[in-house]
Scaffold this motif. Structure first.
Motif, PDB file in Angstrom:
ATOM      1  N   CYS A  54     134.680  13.538 -22.822  1.00 35.50           N
ATOM      2  CA  CYS A  54     133.711  12.590 -22.731  1.00 35.50           C
ATOM      3  C   CYS A  54     134.115  11.298 -21.783  1.00 35.50           C
ATOM      4  O   CYS A  54     135.200  10.899 -21.748  1.00 35.50           O
ATOM      5  CB  CYS A  54     133.230  12.062 -23.817  1.00 35.50           C
ATOM      6  SG  CYS A  54     132.127  10.721 -24.131  1.00 35.50           S
ATOM      7  N   ASP A  55     133.267  10.673 -21.097  1.00 37.27           N
ATOM      8  CA  ASP A  55     133.361   9.667 -20.398  1.00 37.27           C
ATOM      9  C   ASP A  55     133.466   8.461 -21.367  1.00 37.27           C
ATOM     10  O   ASP A  55     132.659   8.027 -22.230  1.00 37.27           O
ATOM     11  CB  ASP A  55     132.220   9.086 -19.572  1.00 37.27           C
ATOM     12  CG  ASP A  55     132.258   7.715 -18.623  1.00 37.27           C
ATOM     13  OD1 ASP A  55     133.058   6.850 -19.299  1.00 37.27           O
ATOM     14  OD2 ASP A  55     131.876   7.599 -17.671  1.00 37.27           O
ATOM     15  N   PRO A  56     134.849   7.784 -21.484  1.00 32.25           N
ATOM     16  CA  PRO A  56     135.023   6.713 -22.569  1.00 32.25           C
ATOM     17  C   PRO A  56     134.147   5.606 -22.455  1.00 32.25           C
ATOM     18  O   PRO A  56     134.052   4.966 -23.576  1.00 32.25           O
ATOM     19  CB  PRO A  56     136.691   6.355 -22.141  1.00 32.25           C
ATOM     20  CG  PRO A  56     136.875   6.996 -20.810  1.00 32.25           C
ATOM     21  CD  PRO A  56     135.947   7.874 -20.629  1.00 32.25           C
ATOM     22  N   TYR A  57     133.749   4.834 -21.292  1.00 24.88           N
ATOM     23  CA  TYR A  57     132.901   3.826 -21.283  1.00 24.88           C
ATOM     24  C   TYR A  57     131.626   4.197 -21.863  1.00 24.88           C
ATOM     25  O   TYR A  57     131.113   3.395 -22.744  1.00 24.88           O
ATOM     26  CB  TYR A  57     132.752   3.428 -19.746  1.00 24.88           C
ATOM     27  CG  TYR A  57     133.959   2.650 -19.251  1.00 24.88           C
ATOM     28  CD1 TYR A  57     134.340   1.502 -19.487  1.00 24.88           C
ATOM     29  CD2 TYR A  57     134.936   3.357 -18.381  1.00 24.88           C
ATOM     30  CE1 TYR A  57     135.734   0.821 -18.975  1.00 24.88           C
ATOM     31  CE2 TYR A  57     135.944   2.818 -17.920  1.00 24.88           C
ATOM     32  CZ  TYR A  57     136.290   1.477 -18.113  1.00 24.88           C
ATOM     33  OH  TYR A  57     137.284   1.118 -17.508  1.00 24.88           O
ATOM     34  N   GLU A  58     131.218   5.442 -21.477  1.00 24.36           N
ATOM     35  CA  GLU A  58     130.011   5.695 -22.232  1.00 24.36           C
ATOM     36  C   GLU A  58     129.995   5.817 -23.769  1.00 24.36           C
ATOM     37  O   GLU A  58     129.220   5.508 -24.403  1.00 24.36           O
ATOM     38  CB  GLU A  58     129.404   6.901 -21.658  1.00 24.36           C
ATOM     39  CG  GLU A  58     127.839   7.535 -21.974  1.00 24.36           C
ATOM     40  CD  GLU A  58     127.763   8.689 -20.982  1.00 24.36           C
ATOM     41  OE1 GLU A  58     127.077   9.823 -21.838  1.00 24.36           O
ATOM     42  OE2 GLU A  58     127.858   8.752 -19.809  1.00 24.36           O
ATOM     43  N   TYR A  59     130.978   6.553 -24.039  1.00 20.45           N
ATOM     44  CA  TYR A  59     131.091   6.766 -25.579  1.00 20.45           C
ATOM     45  C   TYR A  59     131.198   5.314 -26.383  1.00 20.45           C
ATOM     46  O   TYR A  59     130.468   5.134 -27.199  1.00 20.45           O
ATOM     47  CB  TYR A  59     132.221   7.548 -25.781  1.00 20.45           C
ATOM     48  CG  TYR A  59     132.306   7.876 -27.308  1.00 20.45           C
ATOM     49  CD1 TYR A  59     131.539   8.915 -27.769  1.00 20.45           C
ATOM     50  CD2 TYR A  59     133.210   7.224 -28.430  1.00 20.45           C
ATOM     51  CE1 TYR A  59     131.477   9.375 -29.260  1.00 20.45           C
ATOM     52  CE2 TYR A  59     133.218   7.682 -29.674  1.00 20.45           C
ATOM     53  CZ  TYR A  59     132.421   8.693 -29.969  1.00 20.45           C
ATOM     54  OH  TYR A  59     132.412   8.934 -31.300  1.00 20.45           O
TER      55      TYR A  59
END
Length: 193
Positions: A54-59
């Motif tokens: 998963c994209d860490p910033y998005e999460y």
């Protein structure tokens, strides 16, 4: 920021435990593997339940929206930032993490040994932080009563300490050494009389 044996880890563990009763709390050790400047954000997102792909910033953005909705904060404790194998890379990652999350509902508490603090002291993330230095070296009377009770119970030691021993056990590291030396390893507690 304090010297070795000053009680930093004990304090952070205690604060994390108390804080976890009020809001989301995460406790991490400073030996986090740093492979890029977004390593801490990635570790944080995975620790909070994200899939590693998963994209860490998005999460983190999604988690922040939940924190906003529930009007609470998430406090992230990172103990012993000086224990990282690559302090320079960790410092870059800390800058990136703090900058990315400065307008969110995430709060951070870091601990660092005093002799390594100079590696971090002039960093951008430090300039916008509240720093407590060197006030942890010994327990207050109230803290010591709580610590003694908790440590003796955990290490299964039954003892009545004399005045000199009580004074020496104000130092968190000496209290830990004492308890490890006399801990009840068997089924029955150790009774030191």
């Amino acid at each position: 920021v304090d010297r070795a044996g000053g009680g930093k880890t004990n304090l952070l563990c205690h604060l994390a435990k108390l804080n976890s009763e009020l809001e989301p709390t995460l406790f991490l050790g400073g030996r986090i593997n740093i492979t890029s400047d977004i390593s801490l954000i990635s570790v944080l997102s995975v620790s909070l339940g994200a899939d590693s792909k998963c994209d860490p910033y998005e999460y983190i953005f999604i988690i922040n929206q939940l924190l906003e909705e529930y009007q609470c904060h998430a406090t992230i404790f990172i103990d012993g930032i000086n224990e990282n194998r690559d302090i320079r890379s960790l410092n870059i990652a800390l800058n990136k993490l703090c900058k990315a999350l400065e307008s969110t509902r995430f709060r951070f508490v870091f601990s660092c040994r005093d002799i390594y603090w100079s590696f971090f002291a002039s960093s951008d993330w430090v300039k916008s932080s509240n720093i407590v230095e060197g006030n942890l070296y010994s327990f207050s009377r109230r803290e010591q009563e709580h610590a003694l009770e908790a440590y003796l119970k955990y290490f299964r030691i039954e003892v009545r300490l004399g005045p000199l021993a009580i004074e020496r056990c104000k130092h968190p590291l000496l209290l830990r050494f004492f308890c490890e030396a006399y801990s009840g390893h068997g089924a029955d507690p150790v009774n030191l009389g």
